[in-house]
Design a protein around this motif. Structure first.
Motif, PDB file in Angstrom:
ATOM      1  N   GLY A   1     -62.098  -3.966  43.351  1.00 66.30           N
ATOM      2  CA  GLY A   1     -61.706  -3.892  41.954  1.00 66.30           C
ATOM      3  C   GLY A   1     -60.324  -4.467  41.748  1.00 66.30           C
ATOM      4  O   GLY A   1     -59.684  -4.953  42.685  1.00 66.30           O
TER       5      GLY A   1
ATOM      6  N   TYR B   1     -60.209  -9.879  35.294  1.00 60.60           N
ATOM      7  CA  TYR B   1     -61.669 -10.032  35.235  1.00 60.60           C
ATOM      8  C   TYR B   1     -62.109 -11.231  36.076  1.00 60.60           C
ATOM      9  O   TYR B   1     -63.047 -11.136  36.881  1.00 60.60           O
ATOM     10  CB  TYR B   1     -62.121 -10.214  33.782  1.00 60.60           C
ATOM     11  CG  TYR B   1     -63.606 -10.444  33.611  1.00 60.60           C
ATOM     12  CD1 TYR B   1     -64.474  -9.380  33.420  1.00 60.60           C
ATOM     13  CD2 TYR B   1     -64.147 -11.730  33.654  1.00 60.60           C
ATOM     14  CE1 TYR B   1     -65.849  -9.576  33.271  1.00 60.60           C
ATOM     15  CE2 TYR B   1     -65.503 -11.942  33.506  1.00 60.60           C
ATOM     16  CZ  TYR B   1     -66.349 -10.867  33.314  1.00 60.60           C
ATOM     17  OH  TYR B   1     -67.698 -11.083  33.175  1.00 60.60           O
TER      18      TYR B   1
ATOM     19  N   ARG C   1     -64.468 -11.240  39.488  1.00 56.87           N
ATOM     20  CA  ARG C   1     -65.715 -12.014  39.461  1.00 56.87           C
ATOM     21  C   ARG C   1     -65.740 -13.058  40.574  1.00 56.87           C
ATOM     22  O   ARG C   1     -66.722 -13.161  41.330  1.00 56.87           O
ATOM     23  CB  ARG C   1     -65.862 -12.703  38.107  1.00 56.87           C
ATOM     24  CG  ARG C   1     -67.142 -13.523  37.941  1.00 56.87           C
ATOM     25  CD  ARG C   1     -67.001 -14.509  36.800  1.00 56.87           C
ATOM     26  NE  ARG C   1     -65.956 -15.498  37.080  1.00 56.87           N
ATOM     27  CZ  ARG C   1     -65.415 -16.297  36.160  1.00 56.87           C
ATOM     28  NH1 ARG C   1     -65.790 -16.192  34.892  1.00 56.87           N
ATOM     29  NH2 ARG C   1     -64.482 -17.174  36.497  1.00 56.87           N
TER      30      ARG C   1
ATOM     31  N   ALA D   1     -65.136  -0.327  37.641  1.00 59.79           N
ATOM     32  CA  ALA D   1     -65.378  -0.760  36.266  1.00 59.79           C
ATOM     33  C   ALA D   1     -65.081   0.385  35.311  1.00 59.79           C
ATOM     34  O   ALA D   1     -65.676   1.454  35.422  1.00 59.79           O
ATOM     35  CB  ALA D   1     -66.829  -1.219  36.104  1.00 59.79           C
TER      36      ALA D   1
ATOM     37  N   MET E   1     -66.132  -5.219  32.455  1.00 56.91           N
ATOM     38  CA  MET E   1     -66.328  -5.070  33.896  1.00 56.91           C
ATOM     39  C   MET E   1     -67.630  -4.342  34.201  1.00 56.91           C
ATOM     40  O   MET E   1     -68.298  -4.643  35.195  1.00 56.91           O
ATOM     41  CB  MET E   1     -65.137  -4.343  34.517  1.00 56.91           C
ATOM     42  CG  MET E   1     -64.927  -4.654  35.979  1.00 56.91           C
ATOM     43  SD  MET E   1     -64.362  -6.358  36.300  1.00 56.91           S
ATOM     44  CE  MET E   1     -62.618  -6.207  35.935  1.00 56.91           C
TER      45      MET E   1
END
Length: 314
Positions: free
Chosen positions: A94, A113, A117, A158, A163
């Motif tokens: 994360g 973000y 990803r 998330a 997320m």
């Protein structure tokens, strides 16, 4: 029955003294052991030990930040744990927070973000044994020397819709934190019901509500004043009830910030009471749609923390 996890290391117990506790977790009904990574033990070393002490436990970090290790090193550490615990390791990644990434590690907390990803996509390929280049991450031609025989599932931390939706599309699950049972359906509405939802739940098994709430206030102030958590609770609908805390904290008045946290917020976010009451409260999260509760047992003056682990067993 749902899974039932425990956060390791236990607060105040040296890591080297965890063997007996970890060895007994499966017999007590625990299925998982999850580490964390902030300013204590790193996220991987406790799991490496637990892989040998608890050979039936599922293991995972919840979470390791995507900023504080290079992508290649992160893949190496994940591959190592996946080989130590084949089929039992889950990689939790994360953004972490501005405090941990920028203030404590001196790394810019930019485009979180995109960073999560891109790291997720890199890890998928690297842990499958591919040679990977990724311009956005600055990686060129990385390949694991020994890819894991069983590539681990990857779950994402998330807190809010963007997320959560990324986790639903591309990851194997989501990890959340600092929420009440009645918040779980809102998280599920964004994440869906097809994949595993994991949450760390702070538990203080004591009949002394004043002591539990005092501890809860300190933790809530430390966490929920951080921008990512403040935004999470604004989204959950607690913004107004936490506004006075945030204002006092921003003004540097820590005492006033603690005093401004309502009892109802503490009781929402911290599980406390007798071990039986705590266990039932944790089960309320499961009833609301959580798949895997991960207990973070808090020390108190009434019950030693290793005794609390036994008392809170499912």
């Amino acid at each position: 029955m749902s899974r039932w996890g425990l956060t390791i290391p236990l607060t105040g117990v040296p890591l080297a003294e965890h063997r007996k506790t970890v060895e007994g977790l499966t017999d007590l009904g625990y299925t998982d052991a999850w580490s964390a990574e902030a300013s204590g033990a790193d996220g991987f070393t406790p799991l490496a030990l637990a892989s040998q002490w608890g050979p039936q436990l599922r293991l995972g970090p919840a979470i390791v930040p995507v900023y504080t290790r290079g992508p290649g090193l992160l893949a190496q550490q994940a591959a190592t744990l996946a080989d130590l615990a084949p089929g039992r390791f889950v990689l939790g990644i994360g953004t972490s927070s501005q405090v941990i990434v920028e203030r404590w590690n001196g790394i810019p907390f930019t485009e979180p973000y995109r960073r999560v990803r891109d790291t997720l996509r890199f890890l998928r390929r690297a842990l499958a044994g591919e040679k990977v280049s990724d311009e956005a991450l600055g990686v060129s031609g990385f390949k694991l020397e020994t890819p894991p025989r069983t590539p681990p599932p990857i779950v994402l931390a998330a807190l809010r819709p963007g997320m959560l939706r990324l986790a639903a599309r591309e990851a194997d699950g989501a990890i959340t934190n600092w929420l009440a049972p009645h918040d779980v359906p809102k998280v599920r509405a964004e994440f869906g019901t097809e994949k595993e939802l994991i949450a760390r739940i702070f538990v203080c098994p004591t009949s002394n509500a004043d002591e539990a709430r005092a501890l809860g206030r300190r933790l809530i102030a430390a966490y929920l004043t951080v921008p990512v958590y403040a935004a999470f609770h604004e989204w959950l609908g607690r913004g107004e009830r936490l506004a006075a805390m945030n204002e006092a904290w921003a003004a540097g008045d820590r005492k006033a910030a603690l005093a401004a946290i309502p009892d109802e917020v503490v009781d929402d976010l911290l599980v406390h009471g007798s071990p039986d009451e705590c266990r039932e409260r944790v089960r309320a999260y499961v009833d609301a749609g959580l798949d895997t509760p991960v207990l973070a047992v808090l020390p108190n003056s009434e019950i030693p923390i290793t005794d609390a682990v036994r008392a809170l067993a499912p």
